[in-house]
Design a protein around this motif. Structure first.
Motif, short mmCIF file in Angstrom:
data_model
loop_
_atom_site.label_atom_id
_atom_site.label_comp_id
_atom_site.label_asym_id
_atom_site.label_seq_id
_atom_site.Cartn_x
_atom_site.Cartn_y
_atom_site.Cartn_z
N TYR A 1 26.21 -28.06 -18.65
CA TYR A 1 25.47 -29.16 -18.03
C TYR A 1 24.20 -28.61 -17.38
CZ TYR A 1 30.10 -31.31 -18.39
OH TYR A 1 31.31 -31.78 -18.86
N GLY A 2 23.11 -29.38 -17.44
CA GLY A 2 21.87 -28.94 -16.82
C GLY A 2 20.67 -29.65 -17.42
N ASN A 3 19.55 -28.94 -17.50
CA ASN A 3 18.31 -29.50 -18.02
C ASN A 3 18.22 -29.28 -19.53
OD1 ASN A 3 15.72 -30.52 -18.30
ND2 ASN A 3 14.73 -28.62 -17.62
N HIS A 4 18.36 -30.37 -20.31
CA HIS A 4 18.31 -30.30 -21.76
C HIS A 4 19.21 -29.19 -22.32
CE1 HIS A 4 14.47 -32.40 -20.87
NE2 HIS A 4 14.70 -33.02 -22.00
N PRO A 5 20.50 -29.22 -21.99
CA PRO A 5 21.38 -28.13 -22.47
C PRO A 5 21.40 -28.01 -23.99
CG PRO A 5 22.47 -29.42 -20.77
CD PRO A 5 21.23 -30.17 -21.14
N TYR A 6 21.59 -29.13 -24.69
CA TYR A 6 21.64 -29.04 -26.14
C TYR A 6 20.28 -28.63 -26.71
CZ TYR A 6 22.01 -30.09 -31.06
OH TYR A 6 21.96 -29.98 -32.43
N GLY A 7 19.20 -29.23 -26.19
CA GLY A 7 17.86 -28.90 -26.67
C GLY A 7 17.53 -27.43 -26.48
N ASN A 8 17.92 -26.86 -25.34
CA ASN A 8 17.62 -25.47 -25.08
C ASN A 8 18.46 -24.52 -25.91
OD1 ASN A 8 15.56 -24.90 -22.90
ND2 ASN A 8 16.78 -26.42 -21.82
N LEU A 9 19.70 -24.92 -26.21
CA LEU A 9 20.65 -23.98 -26.80
C LEU A 9 20.84 -24.14 -28.30
CD1 LEU A 9 23.38 -24.20 -24.03
CD2 LEU A 9 21.83 -22.28 -24.44
N LYS A 10 20.27 -25.18 -28.91
CA LYS A 10 20.57 -25.47 -30.32
C LYS A 10 20.17 -24.33 -31.26
CE LYS A 10 16.33 -28.25 -30.72
NZ LYS A 10 15.81 -29.63 -30.90
N SER A 11 19.25 -23.48 -30.82
CA SER A 11 18.84 -22.35 -31.67
C SER A 11 19.97 -21.35 -31.87
CB SER A 11 17.66 -21.63 -31.03
OG SER A 11 18.02 -21.09 -29.76
N GLU A 12 21.00 -21.40 -31.01
CA GLU A 12 22.08 -20.40 -31.06
C GLU A 12 23.16 -20.75 -32.07
OE1 GLU A 12 21.50 -17.48 -29.00
OE2 GLU A 12 19.72 -18.72 -29.37
N HIS A 13 23.05 -21.92 -32.68
CA HIS A 13 24.07 -22.43 -33.59
C HIS A 13 24.04 -21.65 -34.91
CE1 HIS A 13 26.73 -25.70 -34.96
NE2 HIS A 13 26.10 -25.64 -36.11
N GLY A 14 25.09 -20.89 -35.17
CA GLY A 14 25.14 -20.13 -36.41
C GLY A 14 25.90 -18.83 -36.25
N VAL A 15 25.79 -17.96 -37.23
CA VAL A 15 26.52 -16.69 -37.25
C VAL A 15 25.66 -15.59 -36.63
CG1 VAL A 15 27.55 -14.92 -38.73
CG2 VAL A 15 27.87 -17.35 -39.27
N HIS A 16 26.27 -14.81 -35.73
CA HIS A 16 25.60 -13.70 -35.06
C HIS A 16 26.25 -12.39 -35.53
CE1 HIS A 16 23.57 -16.20 -31.79
NE2 HIS A 16 24.31 -17.06 -32.46
N ARG A 17 25.42 -11.42 -35.93
CA ARG A 17 25.90 -10.18 -36.56
C ARG A 17 25.59 -8.98 -35.66
NH1 ARG A 17 22.69 -6.78 -40.05
NH2 ARG A 17 23.97 -5.37 -41.36
N LEU A 18 26.60 -8.14 -35.45
CA LEU A 18 26.46 -6.94 -34.63
C LEU A 18 26.67 -5.70 -35.48
CD1 LEU A 18 26.40 -5.47 -31.80
CD2 LEU A 18 28.90 -5.68 -31.83
N VAL A 19 25.79 -4.69 -35.29
CA VAL A 19 25.95 -3.38 -35.94
C VAL A 19 25.97 -2.34 -34.83
CG1 VAL A 19 24.98 -1.70 -37.55
CG2 VAL A 19 24.71 -4.15 -38.00
N ARG A 20 27.05 -1.55 -34.76
CA ARG A 20 27.17 -0.53 -33.71
C ARG A 20 28.20 0.51 -34.12
NH1 ARG A 20 31.10 -2.94 -28.89
NH2 ARG A 20 32.72 -3.76 -30.26
N LEU A 21 28.28 1.59 -33.33
CA LEU A 21 29.35 2.56 -33.47
C LEU A 21 30.58 1.96 -32.81
CD1 LEU A 21 27.52 5.93 -32.70
CD2 LEU A 21 28.06 4.94 -34.94
N GLY B 1 13.42 -15.50 -24.79
CA GLY B 1 12.42 -15.29 -25.83
C GLY B 1 12.86 -15.88 -27.16
N PHE B 2 14.13 -15.73 -27.49
CA PHE B 2 14.65 -16.27 -28.75
C PHE B 2 14.71 -17.79 -28.71
CE2 PHE B 2 16.26 -11.96 -28.44
CZ PHE B 2 15.98 -11.46 -29.71
N LEU B 3 15.13 -18.34 -27.55
CA LEU B 3 15.19 -19.80 -27.42
C LEU B 3 13.80 -20.41 -27.55
CD1 LEU B 3 17.68 -20.19 -24.40
CD2 LEU B 3 18.18 -19.82 -26.82
N ASN B 4 12.82 -19.82 -26.85
CA ASN B 4 11.46 -20.36 -26.86
C ASN B 4 10.82 -20.23 -28.24
OD1 ASN B 4 11.49 -21.13 -24.14
ND2 ASN B 4 10.80 -19.11 -23.46
N ALA B 5 11.04 -19.09 -28.90
CA ALA B 5 10.46 -18.88 -30.23
C ALA B 5 10.96 -19.93 -31.20
CB ALA B 5 10.76 -17.48 -30.73
#
Length: 360
Positions: free
Chosen positions: A177-197, A348-352
């Motif tokens: 809940y907050g200021n435009h939660p869906y609008g601000n966060l919709k860029s995060e919808h999808g698969v996120h990939r991590l590469v590490r040891l 930065g990712f959300l704004n881009a």
């Protein structure tokens, strides 16, 4: 007309145009109506409804007030400039500059053109295939988002969380809940990939892990999005206790299947069956409207079977080895300080993403 007067006149025109585009007058009226509802004692007879009204009031108030303050400041500055006091020029210039910067920040709201953007949001994180490694990655994403919410003053409510056997999480569901939660966060919808040891690999080999992040708008009732009851199969079952340590003796857990699309939502957070059903329907409505937008379907009846977020090509890569880089595959925006990103610095990712969607 001197330079300060010209700048103030330009700011006023920009302010008025943006005020109109964002329908601030209508939002002020909506705010007054919500305030009247909150002041009525009867509203508190239904705590859940009262909470939603109060949350919407707080959100709208936080959105509207900065515009009202800026408008008052512009009017006051007109009066001060009219006095033509030379000894006030530096102070006026500083105040005008501050107002110009405030307007630039407020105008970011123009990026939210989808009617769903102002909706509260559901965040659902699901670990991909890969056992403990994938579940640990899911918990890292959970921590990243919770840090971001904390720093940016979003209100967060945990709906459900299933921990992994050794580490991490299998899934976690939050309401935001907050200021435009869906609008601000919709860029995060999808698969996120991590590469590490991998810290879970005895040979300390490089490991690739995936997690699915779903961002769904909260549609609180059938008035927002009508689903035909005959299209639903509703199953009840015993819910596991905290961390899976115990089992409820009543069938409070709910699994709802939308038969035409084979979309399944299950909730078992140890509330009543009625509350679990309401939460499951919220998530289902969000999933279906996302599918409708993705498939460009005119109605729910035209939806094809499939998931709202697919286990396909990732939207973002988080590389921690052999170098550090977080890069979005859609906007190409990247940051080399991966630790800061995983600590919640994702603005930065959300704004881009929002900037890339303007005019699209």
């Amino acid at each position: 007309m001197n330079d300060l007067e010209k700048r103030l006149a330009a700011l006023q025109i920009d302010l008025d145009n943006t005020w109109q585009k964002l329908q601030i007058n209508q939002k002020i009226e909506n705010l007054k109506n919500l305030e009247i509802q909150i002041s009525e004692p009867e509203i508190w007879q239904n705590p859940e409804h009262a909470k939603k009204v109060n949350t919407n009031f707080s959100r709208l108030k936080a959105e509207v007030e900065p515009w009202q303050v800026l408008k008052i400041q512009a009017s006051d500055l007109y009066d001060i400039i009219a006095l033509k006091e030379i000894d006030l020029l530096d102070e006026i210039n500083d105040q005008l500059f501050s107002m110009e910067q405030t307007l630039l920040e407020l105008k970011k709201a123009l990026r939210f053109t989808n009617p769903l953007d102002e909706k509260n949001a559901i965040l659902r994180i699901t670990a991909g295939v890969g056992g403990t490694e994938a579940m640990d990655w899911a918990s890292m994403l959970e921590r990243m988002y919770l840090r971001y919410f904390e720093k940016n003053h979003f209100n967060v409510e945990l709906i459900e969380r299933t921990a992994g056997e050794e580490a991490g999480i299998k899934t976690a569901v939050y309401e935001i809940y907050g200021n435009h939660p869906y609008g601000n966060l919709k860029s995060e919808h999808g698969v996120h990939r991590l590469v590490r040891l991998s810290p879970f690999n005895a040979d300390n080999l490089r490991q690739t892990s995936f997690s699915l992040v779903e961002i769904l708008p909260i549609l609180e009732s059938d008035d927002d999005y009508k689903i035909d009851e005959k299209d639903l199969r509703i199953d009840t079952y015993h819910a596991g206790g905290h961390g899976g340590q115990s089992v409820n003796t009543t069938n409070s857990a709910i699994r709802i299947t939308h038969l035409p699309t084979n979309t399944v939502v299950a909730i078992q957070n140890e509330r009543s069956q009625l509350q679990n059903r309401e939460k499951a329907m919220e998530i289902l409505r969000g999933k279906l409207i996302m599918m409708q937008q993705e498939q460009q379907a005119e109605s729910i009846n035209q939806l094809r079977a499939g998931e709202s977020a697919k286990w396909g090509q990732q939207i973002r890569n988080y590389v921690l080895q052999p170098y550090k880089l977080v890069k979005d595959t859609r906007t190409k925006y990247e940051e080399t300080d991966a630790d800061a990103v995983l600590n919640g610095r994702i603005e930065g990712f959300l704004n881009a993403y929002l900037e890339s969607q303007i005019g699209s």
